[in-house]
Design a protein around this motif. Structure first.
Motif, PDB file in Angstrom:
ATOM      1  N   PHE A  61       0.712  -1.230  -0.053  1.00  0.00           N
ATOM      2  CA  PHE A  61      -0.082  -0.155  -0.087  1.00  0.00           C
ATOM      3  C   PHE A  61       0.829   1.252   0.027  1.00  0.00           C
ATOM      4  O   PHE A  61       0.152   2.444  -0.106  1.00  0.00           O
ATOM      5  CB  PHE A  61      -0.872  -0.134   1.500  1.00  0.00           C
ATOM      6  CG  PHE A  61      -1.945  -1.067   1.003  1.00  0.00           C
ATOM      7  CD1 PHE A  61      -3.115  -0.877   0.478  1.00  0.00           C
ATOM      8  CD2 PHE A  61      -2.028  -2.216   1.591  1.00  0.00           C
ATOM      9  CE1 PHE A  61      -4.140  -1.829   0.266  1.00  0.00           C
ATOM     10  CE2 PHE A  61      -2.785  -3.088   1.849  1.00  0.00           C
ATOM     11  CZ  PHE A  61      -3.983  -2.719   0.907  1.00  0.00           C
ATOM     12  N   PRO A  69      -3.221   8.369   3.604  1.00  0.00           N
ATOM     13  CA  PRO A  69      -4.325   8.051   2.796  1.00  0.00           C
ATOM     14  C   PRO A  69      -4.095   6.420   2.818  1.00  0.00           C
ATOM     15  O   PRO A  69      -3.084   6.145   2.273  1.00  0.00           O
ATOM     16  CB  PRO A  69      -4.422   8.724   1.482  1.00  0.00           C
ATOM     17  CG  PRO A  69      -3.737  10.092   1.944  1.00  0.00           C
ATOM     18  CD  PRO A  69      -2.687   9.921   2.906  1.00  0.00           C
ATOM     19  N   ASN A  70      -5.102   5.731   2.845  1.00  0.00           N
ATOM     20  CA  ASN A  70      -4.881   4.130   2.582  1.00  0.00           C
ATOM     21  C   ASN A  70      -4.140   3.383   3.396  1.00  0.00           C
ATOM     22  O   ASN A  70      -3.687   2.214   3.141  1.00  0.00           O
ATOM     23  CB  ASN A  70      -4.903   3.985   1.189  1.00  0.00           C
ATOM     24  CG  ASN A  70      -6.018   4.394   0.142  1.00  0.00           C
ATOM     25  OD1 ASN A  70      -6.956   4.311   0.549  1.00  0.00           O
ATOM     26  ND2 ASN A  70      -5.596   5.257  -0.882  1.00  0.00           N
ATOM     27  N   GLU A  71      -3.399   4.183   4.528  1.00  0.00           N
ATOM     28  CA  GLU A  71      -2.463   3.663   5.357  1.00  0.00           C
ATOM     29  C   GLU A  71      -3.146   2.275   5.956  1.00  0.00           C
ATOM     30  O   GLU A  71      -4.444   2.231   6.391  1.00  0.00           O
ATOM     31  CB  GLU A  71      -2.069   4.268   6.686  1.00  0.00           C
ATOM     32  CG  GLU A  71      -1.064   3.805   7.281  1.00  0.00           C
ATOM     33  CD  GLU A  71      -0.267   4.844   8.109  1.00  0.00           C
ATOM     34  OE1 GLU A  71       0.667   4.545   8.825  1.00  0.00           O
ATOM     35  OE2 GLU A  71      -0.772   6.038   8.278  1.00  0.00           O
ATOM     36  N   LYS A 123     -13.559   3.567   5.248  1.00  0.00           N
ATOM     37  CA  LYS A 123     -13.800   4.269   4.111  1.00  0.00           C
ATOM     38  C   LYS A 123     -12.331   5.100   3.517  1.00  0.00           C
ATOM     39  O   LYS A 123     -12.086   5.339   2.513  1.00  0.00           O
ATOM     40  CB  LYS A 123     -14.816   5.156   4.024  1.00  0.00           C
ATOM     41  CG  LYS A 123     -16.222   4.732   4.177  1.00  0.00           C
ATOM     42  CD  LYS A 123     -17.172   5.662   4.415  1.00  0.00           C
ATOM     43  CE  LYS A 123     -18.738   5.257   4.370  1.00  0.00           C
ATOM     44  NZ  LYS A 123     -19.443   6.287   4.828  1.00  0.00           N
ATOM     45  N   ARG A 124     -11.581   5.284   4.609  1.00  0.00           N
ATOM     46  CA  ARG A 124     -10.430   6.044   4.563  1.00  0.00           C
ATOM     47  C   ARG A 124      -9.148   5.277   4.433  1.00  0.00           C
ATOM     48  O   ARG A 124      -7.904   5.850   4.069  1.00  0.00           O
ATOM     49  CB  ARG A 124     -10.264   7.238   5.509  1.00  0.00           C
ATOM     50  CG  ARG A 124     -11.170   8.568   4.973  1.00  0.00           C
ATOM     51  CD  ARG A 124     -12.387   8.395   5.921  1.00  0.00           C
ATOM     52  NE  ARG A 124     -13.441   9.563   5.601  1.00  0.00           N
ATOM     53  CZ  ARG A 124     -14.357   9.944   6.423  1.00  0.00           C
ATOM     54  NH1 ARG A 124     -14.978   9.117   7.120  1.00  0.00           N
ATOM     55  NH2 ARG A 124     -15.010  11.011   6.205  1.00  0.00           N
ATOM     56  N   TYR A 125      -9.003   4.279   5.410  1.00  0.00           N
ATOM     57  CA  TYR A 125      -8.007   3.581   5.587  1.00  0.00           C
ATOM     58  C   TYR A 125      -8.079   2.172   5.533  1.00  0.00           C
ATOM     59  O   TYR A 125      -9.057   1.672   5.463  1.00  0.00           O
ATOM     60  CB  TYR A 125      -7.424   3.865   6.893  1.00  0.00           C
ATOM     61  CG  TYR A 125      -7.255   5.171   7.541  1.00  0.00           C
ATOM     62  CD1 TYR A 125      -6.379   5.849   7.044  1.00  0.00           C
ATOM     63  CD2 TYR A 125      -8.262   5.628   8.438  1.00  0.00           C
ATOM     64  CE1 TYR A 125      -6.355   7.237   7.355  1.00  0.00           C
ATOM     65  CE2 TYR A 125      -8.067   7.135   8.774  1.00  0.00           C
ATOM     66  CZ  TYR A 125      -6.944   7.818   8.050  1.00  0.00           C
ATOM     67  OH  TYR A 125      -7.188   9.215   8.644  1.00  0.00           O
ATOM     68  N   ASN A 126      -7.129   1.269   5.238  1.00  0.00           N
ATOM     69  CA  ASN A 126      -7.181  -0.249   5.375  1.00  0.00           C
ATOM     70  C   ASN A 126      -6.993  -0.700   6.658  1.00  0.00           C
ATOM     71  O   ASN A 126      -5.919  -0.932   7.203  1.00  0.00           O
ATOM     72  CB  ASN A 126      -5.913  -0.773   4.406  1.00  0.00           C
ATOM     73  CG  ASN A 126      -6.223  -0.387   2.963  1.00  0.00           C
ATOM     74  OD1 ASN A 126      -7.258  -0.970   2.233  1.00  0.00           O
ATOM     75  ND2 ASN A 126      -5.374   0.509   2.197  1.00  0.00           N
TER      76      ASN A 126
END
Length: 201
Positions: free
Chosen positions: A28, A69-71, A90-93
């Protein structure tokens, strides 16, 4: 720190979870971002301190300046309803201990050990955000101190306490509401630890 330890099977299971998380994090990472994960401890359940049992949207609003973002964010929690975390998902993994049951062989362990594994994994995050008043969060912070991680990599989920670990404080008031740097700074020597050592936070 030196005489009371988690047993090897706890550390080994946590190590397998950490290995899987770190492998995922490399997938990611973009634009030179760290190939690491961050962690949260979201205390809910029968927690008596209702003022810190905030919504997931509040968790996001209060911490959105901290994460990429997406961390990948590892969530240690006693919240059983995963839909609670949708504003964060919705914003992260997001990852939970249950996501690693097969990879880490967690189903073969005494379930009473899972909380201890949670503390180890959460303590290794790039950043860690915990719940004020929670001794579970407190122990994660103490482990981070033992590892030599700076208090400036730790935060709390409510705005009035968010940066409490970023400055030196001697133990005072409700001492169980958090951990204190006197528990890990300078404990290997004879030096006196005080506010003058605050640069070591």
């Amino acid at each position: 720190r030196d005489y009371l330890h988690y047993t090897d099977n706890i550390w080994c299971a946590a190590g397998r979870v950490l290995h899987a998380l770190e492998e995922e994090a490399t997938k990611f990472a973009t634009n030179g971002e760290p190939t690491e994960f961050s962690a949260l401890h979201v205390r809910r359940g029968d927690f008596q301190y209702n003022k810190v049992k905030i919504t997931a949207e509040d968790w996001y609003d209060n911490t959105k300046d901290l994460f990429h973002p997406n961390e990948i964010i590892y969530v240690a929690t006693d919240e059983k309803n995963k839909t609670f975390f949708e504003p964060l998902a919705k914003r992260y993994n997001l990852r939970f201990l249950s996501d690693f049951s097969d990879a880490a062989g967690l189903n073969e362990l005494d379930p009473n050990l899972l909380g201890m594994i949670d503390t180890i994994v959460a303590s290794r995050g790039r950043l860690f955000v915990g719940t004020w008043f929670s001794t579970f969060t407190g122990y994660i912070n103490r482990m981070r101190g033992y590892y030599g991680m700076s208090g400036t990599t730790t935060y709390y989920s409510t705005t009035e306490r968010k940066f409490n670990t970023h400055k030196w404080e001697n133990p005072n008031k409700v001492m169980t509401a958090r951990e204190w740097p006197t528990a890990w700074i300078g404990i290997d020597g004879d030096e006196i630890v005080s506010e003058e050592r605050k640069s070591h936070i």
